[in-house]
Design an enzyme around this catalytic site. Structure first.
Site, PDB file in Angstrom:
ATOM      1  N   ASP A   1       6.550  14.194  -6.746  1.00 39.36           N
ATOM      2  CA  ASP A   1       6.649  13.489  -8.021  1.00 39.36           C
ATOM      3  C   ASP A   1       6.441  14.512  -9.139  1.00 39.36           C
ATOM      4  OD1 ASP A   1       6.616  11.187  -9.841  1.00 39.36           O
ATOM      5  OD2 ASP A   1       4.500  11.691 -10.081  1.00 39.36           O
TER       6      ASP A   1
ATOM      7  N   CYS B   1      -7.951  -0.485  20.671  1.00 44.54           N
ATOM      8  CA  CYS B   1      -7.208   0.721  21.038  1.00 44.54           C
ATOM      9  C   CYS B   1      -5.716   0.455  20.903  1.00 44.54           C
ATOM     10  CB  CYS B   1      -7.539   1.155  22.470  1.00 44.54           C
ATOM     11  SG  CYS B   1      -6.988  -0.030  23.715  1.00 44.54           S
TER      12      CYS B   1
ATOM     13  N   ASP C   1       0.907  11.101  -7.719  1.00 44.51           N
ATOM     14  CA  ASP C   1      -0.418  10.857  -8.294  1.00 44.51           C
ATOM     15  C   ASP C   1      -0.549   9.519  -8.998  1.00 44.51           C
ATOM     16  OD1 ASP C   1       1.135  11.376 -10.617  1.00 44.51           O
ATOM     17  OD2 ASP C   1      -0.666  12.058 -11.672  1.00 44.51           O
TER      18      ASP C   1
ATOM     19  N   CYS D   1      -4.268  -2.202  23.082  1.00 42.97           N
ATOM     20  CA  CYS D   1      -4.472  -3.554  22.572  1.00 42.97           C
ATOM     21  C   CYS D   1      -3.319  -3.944  21.648  1.00 42.97           C
ATOM     22  CB  CYS D   1      -5.794  -3.646  21.813  1.00 42.97           C
ATOM     23  SG  CYS D   1      -7.263  -3.312  22.782  1.00 42.97           S
TER      24      CYS D   1
ATOM     25  N   ASP E   1       3.965   5.688  -7.486  1.00 42.73           N
ATOM     26  CA  ASP E   1       4.269   6.413  -6.248  1.00 42.73           C
ATOM     27  C   ASP E   1       3.776   5.674  -5.006  1.00 42.73           C
ATOM     28  OD1 ASP E   1       5.324   8.647  -7.674  1.00 42.73           O
ATOM     29  OD2 ASP E   1       3.267   9.291  -8.082  1.00 42.73           O
TER      30      ASP E   1
END
Length: 739
Positions: free
Chosen positions: A427, A17, A628, A20, A632
């Site tokens: 982009d 969690c 894409d 933690c 990137d």
């Protein structure tokens, strides 16, 4: 930074969690010599700066092991080992969840349908014991670890509430006479304990599945690295491991192979696909003396490369490191439920104890039994089932709704953050444009007859079929659609970076760049008067013979039809839109003008995109990046919200936390809208999760008893808990039908 400060990123194991992650971070920061430590719970990674003269990685590891967690120090395969451990943990969690659910179902049936059957309580005791202490063991172990450091989280809530309900039910099963002698029916709450464990395990499973594969992006980038190469030593080509290559050595690169290291072309000419760097789909001509980079693809020519940068010094290795750094530097995930639990758990325990003591002091004849009943009822009514469901159920519905629209959302954190976005970076290639060059126009000289055009189409097709230039494929595709038949040509010649020539019936024809064709064919200015005007975003190709321009070809990476409308919608929402591209300024500005984008950055490198993201973040912007390509990846990993086009590279999709499966950018505003709706639902859910506690806890403690002799029975406390869960789930389902 001091001279001896080193920066490392280590995978962390054993965290369950956000609390933690905070424990690991605080322990790492407390080690002498550590300058800065940050734990990213989403990637389970420790990003740390430390003085190597004052401490070392083993000391840091021991400090973290002291609080029940561990570091993977194997730098060569650290994230690979982490992925293996995540897969094992996910498989283990699946078994625990399935086992808990299968045993919880009969417990619920026994409690609701066969409650008067004598062996029912004993059978529920056995089944619930397995659910809690076999399949739900993790909650009690983690709660104990937190208690040792005076912390509390969701595991603490689960362990206390289910543990008390179980022990109270166990007592009532083994010794029911204690309550019967006092005129109180000894109810059992095994089903409440089992249901809570099952629900929370399902939530944990969903969370782990969302987080699994977080190292996949780095793994895919590493997959671009070549393992073996052909090194030329003493005039002989020898296949050797990439690790043995040294700077200055000569390497043979054949068509279709990836470039293994950064270097200079020592011999030969070729076309290199550099999409991983620039994002541009068209390969570029490279000749002797030009620089090429590791991870790029040699398309058609064969050449000899002189290695100038090897190992961790290559551009690809630096990109891998940059993505790791960007992922590890994100703000730590702090779930709202864990924040609340850190205050809520001690408060509930305090109320339960105070109510018990108050009953024991002022309760009269049945003070002890009433006090114990009050203590148990308070803890049961404070059961965190609804709290545990508040966020996951809304996220589940939100993610499902997104999937129906073609929006793949990888984690809850991104969905929770997207509604805050006020700057979107797009982009150009593959996001604003289609990402694939096409021949959009073939304009013949007006003096040519239809039959002449047909013959010339066959000559042009024959030339392009032999050409190695990447634009040749676009021309071939176009001519084949037009049903052109290749003519028989001879004497094909290619001039790298300029064009090609062929001979047909003793006449020489040329296809290539306008300036080259004009010069070699001695074209007069009048020859180009009929050429239609085209904008700077297109590539122009001439087809000519000596003294005569035969045709003008226009090749373009077409703008997506929905791009302008999407940009307008984003701007109407008050969002600043940027376009980023490695292409030239003229092309970038032309496309930006057509789509209504005012902020344009051209000629930008992969690292430059990431730097722009950081710059905007420093200005207080919440940044979404949409792209894409491999180029990137670093910017996507750095952005607050990362969005990949579904038809783009696998690496972009692995780095990004949201993928638009159809690559339709009209879904971008939908992502932001869905995020806002989901956040609103989560807030409503938290209200329903707590309203019952706010009302029921004081009643369970006995606040109404002195006035109206009303004290909440544990059975009704369990019902209130269940009702709060139903309210939360029902409210989450409403999200499915919102516009």
């Amino acid at each position: 930074m001091e001279k001896n400060i080193v920066h490392k990123i280590y995978p962390v194991t054993g965290m369950s969690c956000a609390s933690c992650a905070m424990s690991v971070q605080s322990m790492a920061a407390s080690v002498p010599g550590v300058q800065q430590a940050n734990v990213n719970y989403a990637t389970h990674a420790l990003d740390i700066y430390f003085n190597q003269q004052k401490t070392d990685q083993e000391q840091i590891r021991k400090a973290i092991q002291n609080v029940g967690y561990d570091l993977i120090l194997d730098e060569d395969n650290a994230f690979g080992q982490q992925e293996e451990q995540q897969e094992k943990e996910l498989a283990k969690l699946k078994k625990q969840t399935l086992g808990a659910v299968l045993l919880t179902v009969p417990v619920v049936l026994l409690d609701m349908v066969f409650m008067h059957w004598k062996p029912a309580n004993l059978l529920m005791l056995v089944l619930t014991s397995v659910v809690l202490f076999v399949f739900g063991k993790r909650f009690f172990v983690n709660a104990w670890k937190q208690a040792q450091h005076l912390n509390a989280n969701m595991d603490t809530l689960v362990a206390i509430s289910t543990g008390v309900a179980y022990l109270f039910s166990l007592f009532n099963t083994v010794y029911p006479a204690f309550w019967l002698s006092r005129g109180i029916v000894p109810h059992v709450y095994f089903e409440a304990a089992a249901v809570v464990i099952s629900f929370i395990l399902v939530g944990k499973l969903l969370e782990e599945r969302a987080k699994s594969g977080t190292s996949a992006s780095v793994k895919k980038l590493m997959g671009l690295q070549v393992r073996t190469v052909r090194v030329i030593r003493n005039g002989i080509e020898t296949e050797t491991d990439i690790a043995e290559v040294r700077e200055g050595e000569m390497i043979r690169i054949k068509p279709g192979e990836r470039v293994p290291v950064d270097g200079e072309i020592a011999e030969g000419n070729t076309f290199i696909n550099e999409a991983m760097m620039t994002g541009e789909p068209m390969a570029v001509a490279r000749k002797t003396g030009d620089t090429v980079f590791a991870g790029t693809v040699n398309q058609k020519g064969s050449f000899v490369l002189k290695a100038t940068k090897v190992g961790n010094n290559t551009l690809l290795s630096r990109m891998i490191k940059a993505v790791q750094n960007a992922q590890g530097s994100k703000a730590k995930v702090q779930k709202l439920a864990d924040k609340i639990a850190s205050v809520f758990v001690p408060a509930v325990m305090a109320i339960a104890l105070i109510s018990a003591v108050a009953w024991w002091v002022f309760g009269g004849e049945q003070a002890f039994s009433q006090g114990l009943l009050s203590f148990v009822t308070v803890l049961i009514v404070a059961c965190p089932c609804a709290l545990g469901l508040a966020t996951p159920t809304a996220i589940m519905v939100g993610v499902g709704k997104g999937a129906e629209k073609g929006i793949l959302i990888r984690d809850a954190e991104t969905l929770e953050r997207a509604y805050k976005v006020n700057a979107v970076l797009l982009d150009k290639t593959g996001t604003i444009t289609e990402g694939k060059p096409k021949l959009t126009a073939l304009n013949w000289n007006v003096s040519l007859t239809e039959n002449e055009q047909k013959i010339l189409s066959g000559i042009l097709l024959a030339a392009e079929l032999q050409s190695e230039h990447p634009l040749a494929d676009a021309i071939v595709d176009f001519l084949r659609i037009k049903e052109a038949s290749a003519q028989t040509v001879t004497d094909f010649k290619s001039v790298t970076g300029s064009g090609v020539s062929i001979v047909y019936q003793n006449q020489k024809y040329y296809v290539g760049k306008p300036d080259w064709v004009k010069e070699i064919c001695a074209l007069s200015p009048n020859e180009t008067n009929h050429i239609p005007q085209t904008d700077a975003s297109n590539t122009i190709i001439y087809f000519a013979k000596t003294g005569s321009l035969l045709a003008v070809l226009t090749v373009a990476d077409e703008i997506r039809k929905e791009a302008a409308a999407t940009v307008a919608r984003l701007k109407q929402a008050g969002i600043t839109v940027w376009m980023l591209t490695g292409d030239a300024a003229a092309t970038a500005n032309s496309i930006a003008a057509k789509t209504g984008i005012e902020n344009v950055v051209s000629g930008i490198s992969p690292s430059g995109k990431a730097e722009l993201v950081k710059k905007l973040q420093q200005e207080g912007k919440v940044v979404a990046m949409a792209g894409d390509g491999i180029n990137d990846a670093e910017a996507l990993a750095t952005a607050d919200v990362s969005i990949a086009m579904g038809l783009g590279s696998d690496i972009a999709m692995d780095v990004a936390r949201i993928t638009l499966l159809s690559s339709n950018i009209t879904l971008l505003p939908e992502v932001l809208k869905l995020s806002a709706q989901t956040i609103q639902t989560i807030r409503q859910n938290l209200f329903w999760a707590f309203i019952y506690n706010i009302i029921a806890i004081p009643v369970a403690a006995g606040i109404l008893y002195p006035i109206w002799c009303i004290q909440l029975n544990p059975m009704f406390a369990g019902a209130a808990m269940a009702l709060s869960s139903v309210s939360v789930v029902t409210n989450s389902l409403r999200l499915k039908w919102r516009n």
